[in-house]
Scaffold this motif. Structure first.
Motif, PDB file in Angstrom:
ATOM      1  N   ALA A  27       0.839  -1.208   0.000  1.00 31.81           N
ATOM      2  CA  ALA A  27       0.000   0.000   0.000  1.00 31.81           C
ATOM      3  C   ALA A  27       0.872   1.256   0.000  1.00 31.81           C
ATOM      4  O   ALA A  27       0.574   2.224  -0.707  1.00 31.81           O
ATOM      5  CB  ALA A  27      -0.932  -0.009   1.206  1.00 31.81           C
ATOM      6  N   TRP A  28       1.952   1.242   0.781  1.00 29.17           N
ATOM      7  CA  TRP A  28       2.853   2.394   0.796  1.00 29.17           C
ATOM      8  C   TRP A  28       3.577   2.551  -0.533  1.00 29.17           C
ATOM      9  O   TRP A  28       3.858   3.667  -0.970  1.00 29.17           O
ATOM     10  CB  TRP A  28       3.847   2.313   1.953  1.00 29.17           C
ATOM     11  N   LEU A  30       2.271   1.846  -3.396  1.00 29.70           N
ATOM     12  CA  LEU A  30       1.261   2.466  -4.248  1.00 29.70           C
ATOM     13  C   LEU A  30       1.142   3.960  -3.953  1.00 29.70           C
ATOM     14  O   LEU A  30       1.004   4.776  -4.873  1.00 29.70           O
ATOM     15  CB  LEU A  30      -0.089   1.776  -4.060  1.00 29.70           C
ATOM     16  N   VAL A  31       1.213   4.328  -2.685  1.00 31.78           N
ATOM     17  CA  VAL A  31       1.165   5.743  -2.305  1.00 31.78           C
ATOM     18  C   VAL A  31       2.365   6.494  -2.879  1.00 31.78           C
ATOM     19  O   VAL A  31       2.235   7.625  -3.368  1.00 31.78           O
ATOM     20  CB  VAL A  31       1.093   5.890  -0.764  1.00 31.78           C
ATOM     21  N   ILE A  32       3.543   5.862  -2.835  1.00 32.41           N
ATOM     22  CA  ILE A  32       4.741   6.499  -3.386  1.00 32.41           C
ATOM     23  C   ILE A  32       4.589   6.718  -4.889  1.00 32.41           C
ATOM     24  O   ILE A  32       4.901   7.803  -5.406  1.00 32.41           O
ATOM     25  CB  ILE A  32       5.996   5.660  -3.070  1.00 32.41           C
ATOM     26  N   GLN A  33       4.096   5.710  -5.597  1.00 30.54           N
ATOM     27  CA  GLN A  33       3.897   5.848  -7.044  1.00 30.54           C
ATOM     28  C   GLN A  33       2.880   6.945  -7.362  1.00 30.54           C
ATOM     29  O   GLN A  33       3.079   7.750  -8.267  1.00 30.54           O
ATOM     30  CB  GLN A  33       3.420   4.533  -7.645  1.00 30.54           C
ATOM     31  N   THR A  34       1.802   6.977  -6.623  1.00 35.33           N
ATOM     32  CA  THR A  34       0.771   7.987  -6.845  1.00 35.33           C
ATOM     33  C   THR A  34       1.304   9.389  -6.546  1.00 35.33           C
ATOM     34  O   THR A  34       1.004  10.339  -7.272  1.00 35.33           O
ATOM     35  CB  THR A  34      -0.459   7.692  -5.970  1.00 35.33           C
ATOM     36  N   ALA A  35       2.085   9.509  -5.484  1.00 31.16           N
ATOM     37  CA  ALA A  35       2.650  10.815  -5.134  1.00 31.16           C
ATOM     38  C   ALA A  35       3.591  11.313  -6.223  1.00 31.16           C
ATOM     39  O   ALA A  35       3.592  12.504  -6.546  1.00 31.16           O
ATOM     40  CB  ALA A  35       3.375  10.734  -3.795  1.00 31.16           C
ATOM     41  N   TYR A  43       7.152  14.507  -0.744  1.00 33.16           N
ATOM     42  CA  TYR A  43       6.639  13.636   0.308  1.00 33.16           C
ATOM     43  C   TYR A  43       7.074  12.183   0.153  1.00 33.16           C
ATOM     44  O   TYR A  43       6.868  11.385   1.059  1.00 33.16           O
ATOM     45  CB  TYR A  43       5.112  13.685   0.354  1.00 33.16           C
ATOM     46  N   THR A  44       7.680  11.835  -0.971  1.00 32.88           N
ATOM     47  CA  THR A  44       8.048  10.435  -1.190  1.00 32.88           C
ATOM     48  C   THR A  44       9.120   9.977  -0.207  1.00 32.88           C
ATOM     49  O   THR A  44       9.188   8.789   0.103  1.00 32.88           O
ATOM     50  CB  THR A  44       8.521  10.202  -2.635  1.00 32.88           C
ATOM     51  N   PHE A  47       7.218   8.816   2.849  1.00 33.50           N
ATOM     52  CA  PHE A  47       6.541   7.557   2.542  1.00 33.50           C
ATOM     53  C   PHE A  47       7.552   6.413   2.471  1.00 33.50           C
ATOM     54  O   PHE A  47       7.273   5.292   2.906  1.00 33.50           O
ATOM     55  CB  PHE A  47       5.775   7.658   1.228  1.00 33.50           C
TER      56      PHE A  47
END
Length: 112
Positions: A27-28, A30-35, A43-44, A47
């Motif tokens: 999940a993290w 995915l958050v990094i890719q989205t960011a 913010y990466t 994360f």
């Protein structure tokens, strides 16, 4: 015999929790890719630090699952609290099952 069975349960739940850390880690990721796609590259780093904490926690759980230290309820409770604060609720729940098995093995009532 009963104590050996409880010890196997503790080891099982610790290993299960270690492998279950893959869910919040992915999940993290995915958050990094989205960011990065949204232009929030600043913010990466944060994360990535959280992702690193989760991966180190999973490696620690998997490598020390057979350790005698996890036969003490206090140590398992500290591990579960750390998982609740820094990892995820899902991992915390599986560690609670290990804590319950540890309390039964030591014939102590669980702290509630």
């Amino acid at each position: 015999m009963e104590q050996q069975k409880a010890r196997k349960k503790i080891i099982f739940w610790l290993r299960f929790s270690g492998w279950f850390c893959l869910i919040p880690a992915s999940a993290w990721l995915l958050v990094i890719q989205t960011a990065k796609q949204m232009g929030l590259a600043d913010y990466t780093l944060w994360f990535g630090i959280e992702l690193g904490i989760i991966v180190l926690f999973a490696v620690y759980l998997l490598t020390t699952a057979n350790n005698v230290r996890w036969q003490q309820p206090r140590n398992l409770m500290l591990l579960a609290i750390f998982a609740l604060i820094f990892i995820s609720l899902i991992v915390f729940i599986s560690l609670c099952f290990a804590y319950n098995a540890c309390c039964k093995m030591n014939k102590q009532p669980p702290d509630r």
